[in-house]
Design an enzyme around this catalytic site. Structure first.
Site, PDB file in Angstrom:
ATOM      1  N   HIS A   1       0.838  -1.203   0.000  1.00 49.76           N
ATOM      2  CA  HIS A   1       0.000   0.000   0.000  1.00 49.76           C
ATOM      3  C   HIS A   1       0.873   1.253   0.000  1.00 49.76           C
ATOM      4  O   HIS A   1       0.631   2.198  -0.760  1.00 49.76           O
ATOM      5  CB  HIS A   1      -0.889   0.058   1.256  1.00 49.76           C
TER       6      HIS A   1
ATOM      7  N   LYS B   1     -16.668  -6.344   6.600  1.00 47.65           N
ATOM      8  CA  LYS B   1     -15.408  -7.081   6.507  1.00 47.65           C
ATOM      9  C   LYS B   1     -14.857  -7.481   7.874  1.00 47.65           C
ATOM     10  O   LYS B   1     -13.891  -8.214   7.944  1.00 47.65           O
ATOM     11  CB  LYS B   1     -14.341  -6.244   5.783  1.00 47.65           C
TER      12      LYS B   1
ATOM     13  N   SER C   1      -2.927  -7.615   3.020  1.00 49.85           N
ATOM     14  CA  SER C   1      -3.340  -7.470   4.415  1.00 49.85           C
ATOM     15  C   SER C   1      -3.754  -8.817   5.000  1.00 49.85           C
ATOM     16  O   SER C   1      -3.478  -9.103   6.167  1.00 49.85           O
ATOM     17  CB  SER C   1      -4.486  -6.469   4.531  1.00 49.85           C
TER      18      SER C   1
ATOM     19  N   ARG D   1      -1.413  -6.187  -7.878  1.00 52.23           N
ATOM     20  CA  ARG D   1      -0.298  -7.074  -7.563  1.00 52.23           C
ATOM     21  C   ARG D   1      -0.172  -8.196  -8.572  1.00 52.23           C
ATOM     22  O   ARG D   1       0.907  -8.598  -8.941  1.00 52.23           O
ATOM     23  CB  ARG D   1      -0.487  -7.707  -6.180  1.00 52.23           C
TER      24      ARG D   1
END
Length: 168
Positions: free
Chosen positions: A18, A42, A129, A91
């Site tokens: 990030h 989430k 994450s 990514r």
């Protein structure tokens, strides 16, 4: 008017990937708003305030970077901020599929807002994450995956989770 963009995310926690996107985007955009999403569905590890604090600390040396939070539709938030560009990091190809779908959905909702994709540096392409949280929950070392301020918060979170553990 200076070029502005929003880099949205949950940042639970913020990773070096990030931070790589924030640094690189801030080099080409005069005003980058890092927008931390309120995402109760989430079930984040960190509160909104903690996530905002970690992003603010990790980016404090970057000129033109602002930290805020948002809820609801990202395109509505962007319009309210007077910003017409969204920055998204990629990514891998799997990220592209998801981000492409989101960009098309956002374009349908707000044709005046563009999505700009930045490839994460290969050094950080494996970091997510979710991976950071998994490593942390298993007692692993995340020092090479997150900014130092986030490492401290992860260590504190892990200690708190293990306080109630019973050893056999």
């Amino acid at each position: 008017m200076k070029p502005s963009a929003i880099y949205p995310g949950t940042f639970d926690p913020m990773t070096l990937g990030h931070l790589d996107i924030v640094r690189r985007a801030s080099e080409v955009i005069d005003r980058l708003v890092v927008a931390v999403a309120e995402t109760p569905r989430k079930q984040p590890w960190f509160s909104l305030e903690e996530r905002m604090a970690m992003v603010a600390e990790a980016t404090r040396d970057l000129p033109g970077v602002e930290i805020t939070s948002f809820h609801g539709l990202l395109v509505d938030f962007a319009r309210a901020q007077g910003i017409r560009a969204l920055v998204r990091g990629l990514r891998a190809f799997s990220d592209f599929e998801y981000e492409f779908q989101m960009a098309l959905s956002n374009r349908k909702l707000a044709p005046d807002i563009e999505t700009i994709f930045l490839m994460t540096s290969d050094t950080f392409s494996y970091i997510s994450s979710s991976v950071v949280k998994e490593i942390t929950s298993l007692g692993g070392n995340t020092v090479d995956l997150v900014p130092p301020c986030v490492q401290v918060m992860l260590s504190e979170k892990h200690k708190g989770q293990n306080r109630g553990a019973v050893s056999s």
